[in-house]
Design a protein around this motif. Structure first.
Motif, mmCIF file in Angstrom:
data_model
loop_
_atom_site.group_PDB
_atom_site.id
_atom_site.type_symbol
_atom_site.label_atom_id
_atom_site.label_comp_id
_atom_site.label_asym_id
_atom_site.label_seq_id
_atom_site.Cartn_x
_atom_site.Cartn_y
_atom_site.Cartn_z
ATOM 1 N N GLY A 1 0.816 -1.204 0.000
ATOM 2 C CA GLY A 1 0.000 0.000 0.000
ATOM 3 C C GLY A 1 0.850 1.254 0.000
ATOM 4 N N PRO A 2 0.236 2.427 0.018
ATOM 5 C CA PRO A 2 0.974 3.688 -0.074
ATOM 6 C C PRO A 2 1.984 3.835 1.062
ATOM 7 C CG PRO A 2 -1.394 4.049 -0.303
ATOM 8 C CD PRO A 2 -1.223 2.642 0.145
ATOM 9 N N THR B 1 0.842 1.901 5.936
ATOM 10 C CA THR B 1 0.068 0.671 5.826
ATOM 11 C C THR B 1 0.947 -0.562 5.690
ATOM 12 O OG1 THR B 1 -0.033 0.927 3.416
ATOM 13 C CG2 THR B 1 -1.835 1.881 4.708
ATOM 14 N N ARG C 1 -4.568 11.495 -4.409
ATOM 15 C CA ARG C 1 -3.273 11.764 -3.767
ATOM 16 C C ARG C 1 -2.257 10.671 -4.041
ATOM 17 N NH1 ARG C 1 -4.325 12.451 2.406
ATOM 18 N NH2 ARG C 1 -5.705 10.693 1.916
ATOM 19 N N TRP C 2 -2.721 9.439 -4.272
ATOM 20 C CA TRP C 2 -1.785 8.320 -4.412
ATOM 21 C C TRP C 2 -1.399 8.056 -5.856
ATOM 22 C CZ3 TRP C 2 -0.086 8.398 0.094
ATOM 23 C CH2 TRP C 2 -0.921 8.538 1.196
ATOM 24 N N ALA D 1 1.172 6.269 3.847
ATOM 25 C CA ALA D 1 -0.037 6.024 4.632
ATOM 26 C C ALA D 1 0.215 5.088 5.799
ATOM 27 C CB ALA D 1 -1.136 5.450 3.740
ATOM 28 N N GLN E 1 3.907 -0.018 -7.343
ATOM 29 C CA GLN E 1 3.472 -1.306 -6.815
ATOM 30 C C GLN E 1 2.394 -1.921 -7.699
ATOM 31 O OE1 GLN E 1 2.337 -1.143 -2.631
ATOM 32 N NE2 GLN E 1 3.931 0.368 -2.226
ATOM 33 N N ASP F 1 -8.473 7.729 -4.360
ATOM 34 C CA ASP F 1 -7.912 8.964 -3.814
ATOM 35 C C ASP F 1 -6.796 9.467 -4.739
ATOM 36 O OD1 ASP F 1 -6.643 10.971 -2.364
ATOM 37 O OD2 ASP F 1 -6.904 9.966 -0.442
ATOM 38 N N THR G 1 6.466 3.504 -4.907
ATOM 39 C CA THR G 1 5.212 4.236 -4.769
ATOM 40 C C THR G 1 4.053 3.278 -5.028
ATOM 41 O OG1 THR G 1 5.128 4.824 -7.110
ATOM 42 C CG2 THR G 1 6.311 6.332 -5.621
ATOM 43 N N LEU G 2 2.858 3.680 -4.631
ATOM 44 C CA LEU G 2 1.712 2.820 -4.892
ATOM 45 C C LEU G 2 1.528 2.598 -6.385
ATOM 46 C CD1 LEU G 2 -0.696 1.219 -3.904
ATOM 47 C CD2 LEU G 2 -2.049 3.326 -3.971
ATOM 48 N N ALA H 1 -7.417 3.726 -1.672
ATOM 49 C CA ALA H 1 -6.293 4.412 -2.307
ATOM 50 C C ALA H 1 -6.519 4.579 -3.806
ATOM 51 C CB ALA H 1 -5.003 3.647 -2.055
#
Length: 448
Positions: free
Chosen positions: A386-387, A392, A432-433, A390, A404, A430, A400-401, A427
């Protein structure tokens, strides 16, 4: 998705940006050559199962979702008393995903215990210094009171939900919902090497859970050179660690028994972080009497020894599937920088991973852990951290997500995973990710 699997629909047809794409899904989540031919199923972790998310997931061809329950919201006041509104909402969301043809993996959320469970006698894990985990970790391993509360919750949860239609239930012992004790510095006082087996239940058997076994060396603290006036040998230290790590498998078996008592007949998913202790590191650690030597990544204190634990679990928990939560984690970033790269799984890995001289310390977590699951005859699914920002599971060294999501499908294929669940659905919604469901679709299917 363990050696015995529940049949699933033969195919799912998804409309992706106006193009019909057939995603082949075998009549069972297969293993070996059949699994490689069918390929993984694709999905997301922590789906909300709202009407909008169901439509969005189906539009890009996702077929499986993990849905998380929260114990503290389900039974906030006391054992047996539920929040009827929360239960109704959870049931509606799970049913909505099922009715849309999505396969549901249920996370029961036992890592979110209500306050009344935390107040039970012997509920807290205790380390060798008498400290408890600042994370609020419960003693799900040794405490009879906690185990009984878990069993009651699981029974009620599966009674209230359409359990016969749920594909799998996740089990775990940690505050992350994974197998393991708390990690390094869990007391938040800078002390890195805690061993979480010093409660009265673990040491004296007071309030010990059914199936659990108290320490074979009462009062001995790892690193001490003597016990009851006699020298401690490397063999004795290794046996103590074997008891410590196998106590986790006993706890998982207890949770499995609670599921079966509730008449759940589906699969059991075991989220497994990292790769566990490496064989050579365990030997070095035992020779040093568990004084901290060889604890490369905190696996010793967390009790993670997949080389030993996965075969034990394969024998004691039918229909078990290992959920490898390190798909394209920071270890993969480092492993693919090696020459040659050491990140992708290979057919020779199961035997090579336990052979003397194999540089498994250069392998990615996923590669080593998948090899242990294969050695034990266990199928596996996977998820990415995950991010990183964040908190997680990612670290500053992680991809980065977006990266990934781009790389994880390739790892899932090379490692023969039955499914890849991207962390997390929220995510993907959103900006942002920097990644969307369409990015996931392109990583899986290619094309624009």
């Amino acid at each position: 998705m363990a050696p015995h699997v529940r049949p699933m629909p033969g195919a799912v047809v998804a409309v992706v940006l106006g193009v019909v794409v057939a995603l082949a899904v075998s009549t069972a989540l297969p293993t070996g050559r059949a699994q490689a031919a069918a390929g993984p199923a694709w999905g997301v972790v922590a789906s909300s199962c709202t009407a909008a998310s169901v439509a969005a997931n189906r539009a890009v061809g996702l077929t499986v979702v993990e849905v998380e329950a929260y114990w503290d919201r389900y039974m906030p006041a006391r054992a047996g008393a539920v929040d009827a509104g929360y239960v109704a909402d959870l049931r509606a969301r799970v049913t909505r995903c099922l009715d849309a043809g999505l396969r549901v993996v249920l996370g029961p959320g036992m890592q979110y215990p209500p306050a009344w469970v935390r107040a039970l006698p012997g509920a807290a894990l205790v380390d060798q210094r008498g400290r408890t985990a600042a994370t609020g970790a419960l003693d799900t391993v040794f405490s009879a009171a906690v185990r009984s509360a878990q069993a009651d919750y699981l029974k009620r949860l599966l009674t209230d939900l359409p359990a016969a239609r749920i594909e799998a239930v996740r089990l775990g012992t940690s505050t992350e919902g994974e197998i393991g004790y708390p990690g390094p510095n869990a007391a938040h006082d800078g002390f890195l090497q805690s061993w979480w087996a010093f409660s009265p239940a673990a040491q004296q058997g007071t309030g010990l859970a059914a199936g659990a076994v108290r320490t074979p060396m009462p009062g001995w603290v790892p690193g001490q050179r003597t016990w009851q006036g006699r020298p401690v040998t490397a063999a004795a230290a290794r046996a103590w660690f074997g008891w410590y790590s196998r106590s986790l498998t006993s706890a998982i078996k207890g949770q499995y028994d609670a599921l079966r008592a509730a008449r759940f007949t589906g699969q059991v998913h075991l989220p497994a972080p990292g790769r566990g202790v490496l064989p050579a590191d365990l030997t070095a650690a035992a020779n040093a009497l568990l004084n901290g030597t060889g604890d490369r990544d905190g696996s010793l204190g967390r009790g993670l020894d997949y080389v030993d634990q996965f075969p034990v679990l394969a024998r004691s928990v039918p229909r078990l599937v290992v959920d490898l939560s390190g798909v394209d984690d920071a270890s993969a970033v480092l492993a693919r920088r090696q020459s040659p790269a050491q990140d992708a799984c290979r057919s020779t890995d199961p035997a090579a991973s336990v052979a003397a001289g194999t540089p498994v310390h250069l392998w990615s977590n996923l590669r080593f852990a998948r090899a242990q699951a294969t050695r034990a005859g266990l199928p596996a699914v996977g998820e990415n951290p995950g991010p990183p920002a964040a908190q997680t599971g990612g670290t500053p060294d992680s991809d980065t997500l977006a990266e990934q999501v781009r790389r994880a499908p390739g790892y899932a294929r090379s490692c023969g995973l039955s499914a890849l669940l991207v962390a997390f659905e929220w995510a993907l919604d959103d900006p942002r990710w920097g990644v969307t469901r369409d990015d996931y679709r392109r990583a899986v299917l290619g094309g624009p």
